[in-house]
Design an enzyme around this catalytic site. Structure first.
Site, mmCIF file in Angstrom:
data_model
loop_
_atom_site.group_PDB
_atom_site.id
_atom_site.type_symbol
_atom_site.label_atom_id
_atom_site.label_comp_id
_atom_site.label_asym_id
_atom_site.label_seq_id
_atom_site.Cartn_x
_atom_site.Cartn_y
_atom_site.Cartn_z
ATOM 1 N N SER A 189 -9.314 2.020 2.562
ATOM 2 C CA SER A 189 -8.413 3.072 1.843
ATOM 3 C C SER A 189 -7.417 2.029 1.116
ATOM 4 O O SER A 189 -6.550 2.282 0.308
ATOM 5 C CB SER A 189 -7.653 3.940 2.777
ATOM 6 O OG SER A 189 -7.063 3.250 3.596
ATOM 7 N N SER A 190 -7.343 0.613 1.371
ATOM 8 C CA SER A 190 -6.573 -0.308 0.697
ATOM 9 C C SER A 190 -7.024 -0.913 -0.668
ATOM 10 O O SER A 190 -6.817 -1.879 -0.912
ATOM 11 C CB SER A 190 -5.929 -1.516 1.523
ATOM 12 O OG SER A 190 -5.536 -1.284 2.906
ATOM 13 N N ILE A 207 -7.688 0.998 9.794
ATOM 14 C CA ILE A 207 -7.791 1.773 10.864
ATOM 15 C C ILE A 207 -9.388 1.990 11.183
ATOM 16 O O ILE A 207 -9.901 2.309 12.119
ATOM 17 C CB ILE A 207 -7.301 3.182 11.002
ATOM 18 C CG1 ILE A 207 -6.946 3.784 12.420
ATOM 19 C CG2 ILE A 207 -8.109 3.975 10.145
ATOM 20 C CD1 ILE A 207 -6.105 4.744 12.430
ATOM 21 N N GLY A 208 -10.172 1.399 10.396
ATOM 22 C CA GLY A 208 -11.523 1.461 10.515
ATOM 23 C C GLY A 208 -12.200 0.171 9.662
ATOM 24 O O GLY A 208 -13.531 0.206 9.468
ATOM 25 N N GLY A 209 -11.442 -0.648 8.887
ATOM 26 C CA GLY A 209 -11.839 -1.595 7.918
ATOM 27 C C GLY A 209 -11.223 -1.333 6.683
ATOM 28 O O GLY A 209 -11.506 -2.145 5.540
ATOM 29 N N SER A 210 -10.043 -0.730 6.489
ATOM 30 C CA SER A 210 -9.348 -0.412 5.202
ATOM 31 C C SER A 210 -8.668 -1.957 4.753
ATOM 32 O O SER A 210 -8.213 -1.808 3.570
ATOM 33 C CB SER A 210 -8.229 0.765 5.329
ATOM 34 O OG SER A 210 -8.877 1.646 5.628
ATOM 35 N N LYS A 229 0.784 -1.263 -0.019
ATOM 36 C CA LYS A 229 0.177 0.039 -0.014
ATOM 37 C C LYS A 229 0.885 1.284 0.033
ATOM 38 O O LYS A 229 1.876 1.334 0.489
ATOM 39 C CB LYS A 229 -1.032 0.136 1.255
ATOM 40 C CG LYS A 229 -1.860 0.963 1.356
ATOM 41 C CD LYS A 229 -2.876 0.796 2.454
ATOM 42 C CE LYS A 229 -4.030 1.846 2.734
ATOM 43 N NZ LYS A 229 -4.653 1.510 3.586
#
Length: 586
Positions: A224-225, A245-248, A149
């Site tokens: 975001s990944s 950090i929240g589901g990325s 990433k």
């Protein structure tokens, strides 16, 4: 103003016409500097794109030379191999690292042309190829091409986080994870695209553009990944490293039909992975692997959890991979739920939990109903207030020159509302749309250090409450839903709080993974027409619009274990994967 001008002028006098001329000149100068600033930003963005395109052309030339030496049948056979089998053939010498590397580079070129998933190729991969062939020892990932990433540091390359102000300085040293991957023989060959600021589960930024889902170009790959998700799902990488950090990690895995693991935060080193805002510790980030199957994740974790990483980063607990736990076949006591009571997911995602629950029960495991406590409170009071403790000021400072990606504008516009207006809107909206009202209230942040201390204590207290409930039921692991199927592009920015299913395990800092188990059916699509959610508010209606038109796209479930039990989480994921594949084969 005239008085200030008199002080500046030698004779202490100024006529109205002179004052007007000076003011006009000042305004013109300000406008010029603003224009110049925007022009410089635009030039930086164009330079970043040129550098990316030059890297693509260099790799295309390398692939052309390679293509003369190997047939299409050989490359197709390599691309079809699972990671564990590919690693075995490379270690025994029946496949060469060079052949495998250029096979995946060629495929990655094809996938990124279709989905825009790559931020940059890593030309130094050819140097790493030569380096591993000189070594006597062959690591667990010998010869495996790997994608990483954008913000996971690789020497000589930018870590942009999709933001203009990070286009200036290349990374001076490999991150610890990249060092360990290289030591284990892996060949990092590509950096993948991300959402602007990393705080979105779409995958688009104003520098490198929108990444598309390889299965449906109208859909997002998640974020975001998301660059990792699109590249691996498209076949252009066999193993990737993302962050969460929240589901990325889990959301791109759900949207793209992959397996992904978010470990306990510090199980893998974070050293050298940059972030847009440093110092947010209450809800920690984690780095983890993404791949096509669970065995690939396990192999990656085995390779990373080695003495090399423990020496490079002494803050990482020296806990090597426990193969005995991963390989166990003992029956499990499994908690499960199909909704968190805050953001009900589409019918296909709840169906996936029910079918997986039934398959696990039939396989001899014990299934126990579970109700996660107070998710509304966790989302607004614990998760959102962690990231917007300052009312969103640090977040807004990230957008140099007011360059905001179109997909992120709905979020950013909310953050820009003055605090007083947020409070007034929250008060007005509370009777009609309580979730939206509490969201706006959470964005107001915390107004004192004392409140921040109290907030951190609340997170610790909630973790204790959750663990106590888990232990009362004597659970080994948890089966639960994950957000999906893939959203239409542009919609994630309108529904930040829809990530409640994944953000919970970031707040708790539990290892959590995603496994694809099904696909969206015509019956799911018909049932979606009846979806109303819990509140029948604008968010429920927007979710329905976001997931429409998803027939054939992947459907996944989420598997969870207690902190530091990644091997047990993976073992559970493997069980779910095996049962799912058996059902598909029937």
């Amino acid at each position: 103003m005239q008085q200030q001008l008199r002080q500046l002028l030698p004779d202490g006098e100024v006529s109205p016409s002179a004052a007007l001329a000076l003011l006009c000149g000042s305004a013109a100068a300000m406008a010029f500097w603003k224009w110049l600033g925007k022009r410089q930003i635009q030039e930086k963005m164009e330079e970043a794109r040129r550098t990316r395109d030059q890297g693509v052309k260099k790799m295309e030339k390398a692939v052309q030379q390679f293509r003369e030496q190997i047939s299409h049948a050989q490359t197709a056979a390599i691309l079809s191999l699972p990671l564990v089998e590919l690693a075995g053939r490379l270690r025994e010498g029946s496949l060469s690292p060079e052949t495998v590397l250029y096979t995946y580079v060629e495929k990655a070129l094809e996938v990124t042309q279709q989905t825009n998933c790559l931020r940059h190729f890593i030309p130094e991969c050819e140097e790493q190829l030569q380096e591993i062939q000189r070594r006597k020892e062959k690591g667990l990932l010998y010869g495996i091409p790997i994608s990483i990433k954008d913000h996971i540091g690789h020497k000589g390359h930018l870590s942009t986080c999709g933001l203009v102000q990070f286009l200036n300085t290349p990374v001076q040293e490999d991150s610890v994870l990249v060092k360990v991957l290289k030591r284990q023989g892996a060949i990092p060959f590509a950096l993948t695209n991300v959402s602007q600021s990393l705080f979105s589960y779409d995958c688009s930024n104003a520098i490198f553009g929108q990444t598309l889902n390889p299965f449906n170009h109208k859909k997002s790959p998640g974020g975001s990944s998301g660059g990792e998700g699109a590249l691996i799902a498209g076949g252009g990488s066999i193993l990737g490293i993302g962050s969460d950090i929240g589901g990325s990690i889990r959301l791109p895995s759900s949207f793209c039909g992959l397996c992904g693991l978010k470990p306990t935060s510090e199980r893998l080193s974070l050293s050298g992975a940059s972030g847009p805002i440093d110092g947010i510790l209450s809800v920690p980030c984690a780095l983890g692997p993404m791949a096509r199957d669970v065995d690939s994740l396990a192999l990656c974790m085995k390779a990373l959890l080695c003495e090399e990483m423990f020496q490079l980063d002494p803050t990482v607990p020296p806990i090597p991979f426990n193969e005995e736990v991963y390989s166990s076949s003992a029956p499990l006591r499994i908690g499960y739920y199909d909704t968190d009571g805050y953001f009900p997911l589409p019918p296909c995602m709840r169906r996936a939990v029910h079918e997986t629950r039934d398959a696990l029960r039939a396989a001899g495991h014990e299934l126990v109903p579970f109700a996660p406590p107070r998710i509304h409170y966790v989302m607004t009071e614990l998760f959102l207030k962690t990231f917007f403790a300052d009312g969103g000021r640090a977040f807004l400072d990230l957008f140099a020159g007011n360059i905001v990606d179109s997909g992120l504008k709905p979020q950013v516009n909310c953050y820009k509302i003055p605090t007083l207006w947020k409070k007034l809107l929250a008060l007005i909206l509370k009777p009609l749309f309580p979730r939206l009202a509490d969201y706006l209230s959470a964005l107001c942040g915390m107004r004192s250090v004392n409140k921040m201390w109290k907030h951190q204590h609340q997170i610790m207290a909630y973790r204790t409450e959750f663990i106590n409930k888990w232990r009362e039921l004597r659970l080994h692991v948890m089966l639960c839903p994950v957000l999906g199927p893939a959203f239409t592009t542009g919609y994630p920015g309108k529904l930040l709080t829809a990530i409640s299913s994944t953000m919970l395990y970031n707040v708790l800092n539990f290892p959590a993974g995603v496994v694809p188990v099904s696909t969206v059916t015509e019956a799911d699509e018909e049932e979606l027409k009846l979806y109303q959610g819990y509140c029948d508010d604008p968010w429920d209606r927007t979710l329905k619009q976001a997931v429409e038109g998803a027939v054939g796209l992947p459907v996944a479930v989420q598997c969870v274990a207690l902190p530091w039990q990644e091997e047990l989480c993976l073992r559970f994921m493997k069980e779910v994967e095996t049962l799912s594949r058996e059902k598909t084969a029937i």
